[in-house]
Design a protein around this motif. Structure first.
Motif, mmCIF file in Angstrom:
data_model
loop_
_atom_site.group_PDB
_atom_site.id
_atom_site.type_symbol
_atom_site.label_atom_id
_atom_site.label_comp_id
_atom_site.label_asym_id
_atom_site.label_seq_id
_atom_site.Cartn_x
_atom_site.Cartn_y
_atom_site.Cartn_z
ATOM 1 N N GLY A 202 30.518 -14.841 -15.849
ATOM 2 C CA GLY A 202 29.646 -15.791 -15.168
ATOM 3 C C GLY A 202 30.327 -16.580 -14.076
ATOM 4 N N ALA A 203 31.661 -16.614 -14.075
ATOM 5 C CA ALA A 203 32.410 -17.385 -13.091
ATOM 6 C C ALA A 203 32.987 -16.529 -11.960
ATOM 7 N N VAL A 204 32.861 -15.214 -12.065
ATOM 8 C CA VAL A 204 33.444 -14.299 -11.084
ATOM 9 C C VAL A 204 32.771 -14.485 -9.730
ATOM 10 N N ARG A 205 33.609 -14.532 -8.683
ATOM 11 C CA ARG A 205 33.092 -14.707 -7.334
ATOM 12 C C ARG A 205 33.557 -13.623 -6.359
ATOM 13 N N MET A 206 34.543 -12.851 -6.755
ATOM 14 C CA MET A 206 35.108 -11.845 -5.861
ATOM 15 C C MET A 206 34.868 -10.450 -6.433
#
Length: 67
Positions: A40-44
């Motif tokens: 849920g925190a992945v951005r890349m």
């Protein structure tokens, strides 16, 4: 979650998931929750790919546990 903490969490999970089994003291559901929280925190995209590999490895363990 900041970028550095996220990287540390992914690295830790990569280290652990390769070494656990369905018979370990910590249930697989714990590791599923950890992966889900990181996911849920992945951005890349690179992080997303790493998390997908973790999910696949854990799914394989969960499948063996059900057999």
């Amino acid at each position: 979650m900041n970028h550095h903490q996220l990287e540390k969490d992914i690295e830790h999970l990569e280290h652990v998931i390769l070494r656990i089994s369905a018979a370990d003291r910590i249930p697989l559901s714990y590791w599923r929750n950890r992966i889900d929280s990181v996911s849920g925190a992945v951005r890349m995209p690179a992080q997303a790919n790493r998390v997908k590999r973790l999910e696949a490895a854990l799914s394989a363990l969960e499948g063996r546990q059900k057999d």
